[in-house]
Write an enzyme that holds these catalytic residues in place. Sequence first.
Site, PDB file in Angstrom:
ATOM      1  N   LEU A  43       0.853  -1.182   0.000  1.00 52.02           N
ATOM      2  CA  LEU A  43       0.000   0.000   0.000  1.00 52.02           C
ATOM      3  C   LEU A  43       0.890   1.232   0.000  1.00 52.02           C
ATOM      4  O   LEU A  43       2.101   1.142   0.219  1.00 52.02           O
ATOM      5  CB  LEU A  43      -0.920  -0.021   1.220  1.00 52.02           C
ATOM      6  CG  LEU A  43      -1.857  -1.226   1.323  1.00 52.02           C
ATOM      7  CD1 LEU A  43      -2.626  -1.184   2.638  1.00 52.02           C
ATOM      8  CD2 LEU A  43      -2.817  -1.277   0.141  1.00 52.02           C
ATOM      9  N   SER A  44       0.292   2.397  -0.197  1.00 53.51           N
ATOM     10  CA  SER A  44       1.127   3.596  -0.215  1.00 53.51           C
ATOM     11  C   SER A  44       1.853   3.771   1.111  1.00 53.51           C
ATOM     12  O   SER A  44       3.002   4.214   1.141  1.00 53.51           O
ATOM     13  CB  SER A  44       0.297   4.838  -0.557  1.00 53.51           C
ATOM     14  OG  SER A  44      -0.746   5.023   0.366  1.00 53.51           O
ATOM     15  N   GLU A  45       1.194   3.414   2.231  1.00 57.17           N
ATOM     16  CA  GLU A  45       1.872   3.446   3.534  1.00 57.17           C
ATOM     17  C   GLU A  45       1.352   2.338   4.445  1.00 57.17           C
ATOM     18  O   GLU A  45       0.173   1.966   4.383  1.00 57.17           O
ATOM     19  CB  GLU A  45       1.691   4.794   4.226  1.00 57.17           C
ATOM     20  CG  GLU A  45       2.603   5.890   3.704  1.00 57.17           C
ATOM     21  CD  GLU A  45       1.843   7.087   3.163  1.00 57.17           C
ATOM     22  OE1 GLU A  45       2.509   8.015   2.691  1.00 57.17           O
ATOM     23  OE2 GLU A  45       0.611   7.075   3.185  1.00 57.17           O
ATOM     24  N   THR A  46       2.249   1.845   5.274  1.00 61.36           N
ATOM     25  CA  THR A  46       1.931   0.930   6.370  1.00 61.36           C
ATOM     26  C   THR A  46       2.478   1.556   7.648  1.00 61.36           C
ATOM     27  O   THR A  46       3.596   2.070   7.661  1.00 61.36           O
ATOM     28  CB  THR A  46       2.577  -0.452   6.147  1.00 61.36           C
ATOM     29  OG1 THR A  46       2.024  -1.039   4.963  1.00 61.36           O
ATOM     30  CG2 THR A  46       2.332  -1.380   7.323  1.00 61.36           C
ATOM     31  N   HIS A  75      -2.198  10.389   6.068  1.00 58.93           N
ATOM     32  CA  HIS A  75      -3.267   9.392   6.130  1.00 58.93           C
ATOM     33  C   HIS A  75      -2.961   8.280   7.134  1.00 58.93           C
ATOM     34  O   HIS A  75      -3.878   7.805   7.818  1.00 58.93           O
ATOM     35  CB  HIS A  75      -3.630   8.896   4.718  1.00 58.93           C
ATOM     36  CG  HIS A  75      -3.185   7.546   4.310  1.00 58.93           C
ATOM     37  ND1 HIS A  75      -1.954   7.314   3.740  1.00 58.93           N
ATOM     38  CD2 HIS A  75      -3.821   6.349   4.351  1.00 58.93           C
ATOM     39  CE1 HIS A  75      -1.851   6.027   3.450  1.00 58.93           C
ATOM     40  NE2 HIS A  75      -2.963   5.414   3.800  1.00 58.93           N
TER      41      HIS A  75
END
Length: 297
Positions: A43-46, A75
């Site tokens: 994902l874009s961030e974890t 986010h």
Amino acid sequence: MLSFETWDVFTRTPFSGNPLAIVHDAGDLTVAQMQTIAREFNLSETIFVLPPRDPAHTARVRIFFPTAEIPFAGHPTIGCAICLSGLAEPGPDAEKTLVLEEEAGLVPVRITRRGDRVQAEFAAPVTPHAAPGRADPALCAAALGVGTLGSQGHPSPAIWQGGPAFLYIPLPDLETLAAARPIEPHWSRLMDEAGVDSAWCYVKTPGGYRARMFSPTAGIPEDPATGSASAIFAAELHARGLLSDGANPIRIEQGVEMGRPSQILVTPEIARGALQSVRVAGTAVKISTGRIAPPPA
């Protein structure tokens, strides 16, 4: 086994907004293990939740792109705070303030539940400001495959930072924004000259702004919602003389062209003509829970 959850952030509608993986009880993981897990989620961030260094705070958190750790992001902060608050469950109106220890600094987050709406709001840990680098308009246009740049009140690209740094590229209309995409070799040359790995492209709309964020070199071809870039955008608005003393709420829409519409509320605070702080607010909805085995250390 580690427990995790996924949430869609900057939305109240499942399967829209920006997906986020939250990994709990991550205090025993190495940085390499966290990076491997973030790459697995892709994902874009974890975000990883660790015990706080100061017991007066809620948690220490570390945030990863699929390719690298980052000191702060919007986010993950919104989604993790709503998750940890417990206010996403139905109940009476309530409010909590959590403090997350991020690599960029302490981030207090206020979570409110009003009816069936739960919202988190935080102040960006770094006041945005100008960044070094070069943003040649002709190269920006070539790198996005568009003919012209410029938007109402925003005639040229600029580079701003507030922890991370972004190249901000104004476009003239929604049709141009929809057509934009990274074009090589111009894109890599633009990122090198600007000294960044991400470009946030935007258009002025009647309701605020619509944006797209491209960061393929960081493993994110396009991001559905970028809270940090939205916060840092306050520096561009201030530099263009578009903010007045007091609170300036601005609505930003992102992810529409991806089929994952997101809504971000950014509120720059101006005092005596100076940018004092920027608040970012948004909602989130829980999507899934599960367990994941830690990778080999």
